[in-house]
Design a protein around this motif. Structure first.
Motif, PDB file in Angstrom:
ATOM      1  N   ARG A 207      50.311  34.720  43.889  1.00 57.67           N
ATOM      2  CA  ARG A 207      49.293  33.805  43.965  1.00 57.67           C
ATOM      3  C   ARG A 207      49.627  32.812  45.199  1.00 57.67           C
ATOM      4  O   ARG A 207      50.583  33.077  45.880  1.00 57.67           O
ATOM      5  CB  ARG A 207      49.335  32.660  42.993  1.00 57.67           C
ATOM      6  CG  ARG A 207      48.837  33.310  41.629  1.00 57.67           C
ATOM      7  CD  ARG A 207      47.459  33.662  41.519  1.00 57.67           C
ATOM      8  NE  ARG A 207      47.056  34.053  40.315  1.00 57.67           N
ATOM      9  CZ  ARG A 207      46.919  35.389  40.067  1.00 57.67           C
ATOM     10  NH1 ARG A 207      47.340  36.436  40.990  1.00 57.67           N
ATOM     11  NH2 ARG A 207      46.355  35.697  38.933  1.00 57.67           N
ATOM     12  N   ILE A 208      48.804  32.241  45.851  1.00 60.82           N
ATOM     13  CA  ILE A 208      48.613  31.691  47.055  1.00 60.82           C
ATOM     14  C   ILE A 208      49.472  30.189  46.856  1.00 60.82           C
ATOM     15  O   ILE A 208      48.948  29.475  46.224  1.00 60.82           O
ATOM     16  CB  ILE A 208      47.294  31.422  48.066  1.00 60.82           C
ATOM     17  CG1 ILE A 208      46.736  32.689  48.163  1.00 60.82           C
ATOM     18  CG2 ILE A 208      47.703  30.557  49.040  1.00 60.82           C
ATOM     19  CD1 ILE A 208      45.534  32.638  48.620  1.00 60.82           C
ATOM     20  N   ASN A 223      41.214  27.481  44.694  1.00 61.22           N
ATOM     21  CA  ASN A 223      39.994  28.387  44.117  1.00 61.22           C
ATOM     22  C   ASN A 223      40.265  29.770  44.198  1.00 61.22           C
ATOM     23  O   ASN A 223      39.572  30.421  43.579  1.00 61.22           O
ATOM     24  CB  ASN A 223      38.747  27.885  45.008  1.00 61.22           C
ATOM     25  CG  ASN A 223      38.240  26.572  44.758  1.00 61.22           C
ATOM     26  OD1 ASN A 223      38.070  25.984  43.754  1.00 61.22           O
ATOM     27  ND2 ASN A 223      37.291  26.022  45.624  1.00 61.22           N
ATOM     28  N   ILE A 224      40.883  30.235  45.427  1.00 59.88           N
ATOM     29  CA  ILE A 224      41.179  31.677  45.432  1.00 59.88           C
ATOM     30  C   ILE A 224      42.125  32.142  44.376  1.00 59.88           C
ATOM     31  O   ILE A 224      42.180  33.083  43.915  1.00 59.88           O
ATOM     32  CB  ILE A 224      41.946  31.903  46.671  1.00 59.88           C
ATOM     33  CG1 ILE A 224      40.840  31.760  47.837  1.00 59.88           C
ATOM     34  CG2 ILE A 224      42.479  33.286  46.797  1.00 59.88           C
ATOM     35  CD1 ILE A 224      41.441  31.888  49.282  1.00 59.88           C
ATOM     36  N   ARG A 230      40.743  35.131  37.446  1.00 59.91           N
ATOM     37  CA  ARG A 230      39.642  35.672  36.617  1.00 59.91           C
ATOM     38  C   ARG A 230      39.529  37.025  36.983  1.00 59.91           C
ATOM     39  O   ARG A 230      39.337  37.778  36.044  1.00 59.91           O
ATOM     40  CB  ARG A 230      38.264  35.009  37.223  1.00 59.91           C
ATOM     41  CG  ARG A 230      38.307  33.478  36.672  1.00 59.91           C
ATOM     42  CD  ARG A 230      36.725  32.934  37.002  1.00 59.91           C
ATOM     43  NE  ARG A 230      36.444  33.105  38.436  1.00 59.91           N
ATOM     44  CZ  ARG A 230      36.564  31.934  39.323  1.00 59.91           C
ATOM     45  NH1 ARG A 230      37.143  30.903  39.009  1.00 59.91           N
ATOM     46  NH2 ARG A 230      36.267  32.083  40.605  1.00 59.91           N
ATOM     47  N   VAL A 231      39.957  37.624  38.214  1.00 58.76           N
ATOM     48  CA  VAL A 231      40.022  39.123  38.368  1.00 58.76           C
ATOM     49  C   VAL A 231      40.994  39.858  37.594  1.00 58.76           C
ATOM     50  O   VAL A 231      40.569  40.742  37.107  1.00 58.76           O
ATOM     51  CB  VAL A 231      40.148  39.336  40.032  1.00 58.76           C
ATOM     52  CG1 VAL A 231      40.242  40.708  40.352  1.00 58.76           C
ATOM     53  CG2 VAL A 231      38.900  38.754  40.628  1.00 58.76           C
ATOM     54  N   GLU A 232      42.418  38.998  37.527  1.00 61.31           N
ATOM     55  CA  GLU A 232      43.241  39.656  36.966  1.00 61.31           C
ATOM     56  C   GLU A 232      42.918  39.750  35.270  1.00 61.31           C
ATOM     57  O   GLU A 232      43.308  40.746  34.663  1.00 61.31           O
ATOM     58  CB  GLU A 232      44.448  39.012  37.052  1.00 61.31           C
ATOM     59  CG  GLU A 232      45.723  39.448  36.010  1.00 61.31           C
ATOM     60  CD  GLU A 232      47.106  38.755  36.433  1.00 61.31           C
ATOM     61  OE1 GLU A 232      47.912  38.947  35.913  1.00 61.31           O
ATOM     62  OE2 GLU A 232      46.802  37.598  36.983  1.00 61.31           O
ATOM     63  N   ASN A 233      42.295  38.610  34.800  1.00 60.24           N
ATOM     64  CA  ASN A 233      41.695  38.656  33.196  1.00 60.24           C
ATOM     65  C   ASN A 233      40.981  39.885  33.192  1.00 60.24           C
ATOM     66  O   ASN A 233      40.853  40.452  31.986  1.00 60.24           O
ATOM     67  CB  ASN A 233      41.552  37.316  33.014  1.00 60.24           C
ATOM     68  CG  ASN A 233      42.427  36.218  32.992  1.00 60.24           C
ATOM     69  OD1 ASN A 233      43.599  36.604  32.779  1.00 60.24           O
ATOM     70  ND2 ASN A 233      42.401  35.127  33.098  1.00 60.24           N
ATOM     71  N   ALA A 234      39.962  39.844  34.105  1.00 66.18           N
ATOM     72  CA  ALA A 234      38.743  40.806  33.783  1.00 66.18           C
ATOM     73  C   ALA A 234      39.293  42.299  33.726  1.00 66.18           C
ATOM     74  O   ALA A 234      38.905  43.017  33.221  1.00 66.18           O
ATOM     75  CB  ALA A 234      37.723  40.754  34.956  1.00 66.18           C
ATOM     76  N   ILE A 235      40.374  42.631  34.838  1.00 61.80           N
ATOM     77  CA  ILE A 235      40.905  43.669  34.983  1.00 61.80           C
ATOM     78  C   ILE A 235      41.820  44.264  33.765  1.00 61.80           C
ATOM     79  O   ILE A 235      41.800  45.178  33.341  1.00 61.80           O
ATOM     80  CB  ILE A 235      41.776  44.021  36.169  1.00 61.80           C
ATOM     81  CG1 ILE A 235      40.854  44.124  37.347  1.00 61.80           C
ATOM     82  CG2 ILE A 235      42.530  45.273  36.261  1.00 61.80           C
ATOM     83  CD1 ILE A 235      41.638  44.014  38.817  1.00 61.80           C
ATOM     84  N   ASP A 236      42.487  43.181  33.107  1.00 67.43           N
ATOM     85  CA  ASP A 236      43.095  43.422  31.996  1.00 67.43           C
ATOM     86  C   ASP A 236      42.344  43.539  30.881  1.00 67.43           C
ATOM     87  O   ASP A 236      42.575  44.408  29.908  1.00 67.43           O
ATOM     88  CB  ASP A 236      44.320  42.095  31.680  1.00 67.43           C
ATOM     89  CG  ASP A 236      45.459  41.870  32.885  1.00 67.43           C
ATOM     90  OD1 ASP A 236      45.389  43.128  33.395  1.00 67.43           O
ATOM     91  OD2 ASP A 236      45.650  40.804  32.757  1.00 67.43           O
ATOM     92  N   ARG A 237      41.223  42.852  30.655  1.00 69.60           N
ATOM     93  CA  ARG A 237      40.323  43.051  29.613  1.00 69.60           C
ATOM     94  C   ARG A 237      39.546  44.575  29.812  1.00 69.60           C
ATOM     95  O   ARG A 237      39.469  45.064  28.807  1.00 69.60           O
ATOM     96  CB  ARG A 237      39.121  42.151  29.722  1.00 69.60           C
ATOM     97  CG  ARG A 237      39.630  40.667  29.056  1.00 69.60           C
ATOM     98  CD  ARG A 237      38.409  39.769  28.891  1.00 69.60           C
ATOM     99  NE  ARG A 237      37.509  39.927  29.975  1.00 69.60           N
ATOM    100  CZ  ARG A 237      37.362  38.901  30.971  1.00 69.60           C
ATOM    101  NH1 ARG A 237      38.351  37.811  30.905  1.00 69.60           N
ATOM    102  NH2 ARG A 237      36.456  38.912  31.909  1.00 69.60           N
ATOM    103  N   GLU A 238      39.214  45.002  31.031  1.00 63.15           N
ATOM    104  CA  GLU A 238      38.937  46.291  31.188  1.00 63.15           C
ATOM    105  C   GLU A 238      39.711  47.338  30.798  1.00 63.15           C
ATOM    106  O   GLU A 238      39.285  48.164  30.233  1.00 63.15           O
ATOM    107  CB  GLU A 238      38.528  46.437  32.650  1.00 63.15           C
ATOM    108  CG  GLU A 238      37.724  47.559  33.088  1.00 63.15           C
ATOM    109  CD  GLU A 238      37.369  47.672  34.405  1.00 63.15           C
ATOM    110  OE1 GLU A 238      37.145  49.007  34.957  1.00 63.15           O
ATOM    111  OE2 GLU A 238      37.593  46.828  35.277  1.00 63.15           O
TER     112      GLU A 238
END
Length: 462
Positions: A207-208, A223-224, A230-238
């Motif tokens: 993280r930044i 925000n980044i 959100r990207v990490e959660n989405a990839i984990d969910r995927e």
């Protein structure tokens, strides 16, 4: 077009605006000094002109007389840093007298420039002069010329040169200072660049670092970081979804394959063939149902479904879904108890609300014990409409309640293997509730039953 770095562009833009302001200030200073010096010289020349006009008298022959003694005495008794030059001419423009400081030099008498300040030269020295006619009885009887050196005006020229030289030097200095502070200001941007370059699909934990000052760069970094979450959660969910889906789809396919292999090993009678084929058909139906639910879940995964709002009569929609499952209700001899205090309407998507009701009622029937009650209520609370569904089934363990909306999760599946399911129904319900901004909660107790409550938002009230 030159390609500047972001830091240099900030400094350059600052210099462009700063140079305009500095130029305006310099021009103003120069103009004020020039105007002041000019006025000072003109006032002194005019004062000297008036004094010498007072030293002139005219006789009966229209000849003017200069009071030389008074003039000489005043010249000797006064201290003048900037010498004044004086000349008297007759009406034929011949010199009558002049101040001693002129010595062998003369001030040029000009034509048609009376009572005007003119810049000329005296022995290559710049001077400013004014000439005025001496009038007696309406006739010009002579001329008086007064001049003064423009040495004071050299200050203006020196100031002009100083300003012209210092202007680019100030701009260069300001550019370097602006570039230095711009570099310090955008240092968090460099940190963002360095950190983001380390983030890959296999490294989403980085993280930044948030800047100390809570400014625009702080908000950008925050925000980044939220985006990365959100990207990490989405990839984990995927990844989890892909893993679970492949496992769940593989199971019925393996069962069908095993059953068919057993059938072809040796001849069977017709009843055995029919039983095995019927079993395969049921597994295909289960597989087809799972694929339908997977497609439905994927459809709403990113919440891109266009919501078609319309007025929904909740009472009728619930009864329609109960009719769909009437056969299952009759088979388990479940008693349906409805409690609708009034007619309730909401503004939402009828198709999606129907899916929510269908999955909740289907689940409640599936996990209810035989010959028990299933209670459905509609009521209003704090300007919101609430839907309550209570069954008297096996219940959900407290440790599983937080996982119940996870895809493919089924509570206590080992002890209740006779209950078939995919574990996707409640996941679809949760996804649609989030999409429609419906609050969903549940309470459950083992061997006593489960209650689901939907709270429709106030804005959906008719």
């Amino acid at each position: 077009m030159f390609s500047f770095s972001f830091k240099n562009r900030i400094a350059f833009n600052y210099i462009v605006s700063g140079s305009f302001l500095i130029a305006v200030v310099f021009v103003f200073i120069y103009s004020v000094v020039k105007y002041s010096v000019n006025n000072h010289i003109n006032e002194e020349i005019q004062e000297e002109l008036n004094k010498h006009l007072n030293d002139i008298s005219t006789d009966s022959n229209d000849t003017y007389l200069i009071q030389v003694d008074q003039w000489r005495a005043r010249e000797h008794n006064s201290i003048s840093v900037n010498p004044v030059f004086v000349e008297f001419y007759d009406n034929h423009k011949e010199i009558i007298d002049k101040s001693p400081n002129l010595k062998n030099s003369n001030i040029q008498l000009l034509n048609n420039v009376n009572n005007k300040f003119i810049d000329t030269k005296l022995n290559s020295i710049p001077i400013r002069q004014i000439q005025t006619p001496i009038i007696n009885k309406g006739k010009i009887v002579g001329y008086l010329v007064v001049a003064m050196s423009l040495e004071d005006f050299q200050i203006v020229l020196i100031l002009k040169n100083i300003l012209l030289i210092t202007f680019p030097l100030i701009l260069i200095l300001l550019f370097l200072i602006a570039r230095f502070f711009a570099g310090k200001s955008i240092k968090p941007v460099q940190t963002i660049i360095e950190t983001s370059s380390q983030i890959t699909k296999d490294n989403l934990k980085t993280r930044i670092p948030l800047p100390f000052n809570k400014d625009e760069l702080y908000v950008l970094s925050e925000n980044i970081n939220h985006l990365l979450d959100r990207v990490e959660n989405a990839i984990d969910r995927e990844k989890q979804f892909t893993s679970d889906a492949s496992h769940e789809l593989r199971t019925p396919l393996a069962v069908i394959k095993g059953t068919l292999e057993v059938l072809i090993r040796k001849p069977r009678n017709q009843q055995e063939y029919e039983e095995r084929i019927q079993f395969c058909v049921s597994e295909v139906d289960r597989l087809n149902h799972m694929v339908d639910q997977l497609l439905l879940l994927a459809r709403f995964e990113n919440q891109k479904q266009n919501i078609k709002k319309e007025t929904i009569y909740l009472n009728a929609l619930i009864l329609d879904n109960l009719i769909r499952f009437s056969d299952k209700i009759d088979n388990k001899k479940i008693k349906i108890i409805t409690s609708f205090n009034d007619d309730y309407y909401i503004n939402s998507d009828n198709y999606l609300i129907s899916i929510i009701f269908s999955n909740l009622i289907s689940n409640a029937i599936k996990y209810s014990n035989n010959e028990t009650d299933l209670t459905i209520k509609l009521f209003e609370d704090n300007n919101s409409i609430l839907f309550s569904l209570s069954d008297k089934g096996m219940g959900i363990a407290a440790t599983d309640i937080d996982k119940i909306f996870t895809s493919f999760f089924r509570s206590d599946v080992v002890n209740h293997s006779e209950i078939k399911g995919t574990g996707l129904g409640l996941s679809i319900v949760k996804r649609l509730c989030d999409l429609l901004k419906i609050e969903i909660t549940l309470t459950s107790e083992i061997n006593k039953g489960t209650t689901f409550i939907l709270r429709f938002p106030e804005v959906n009230l008719k």
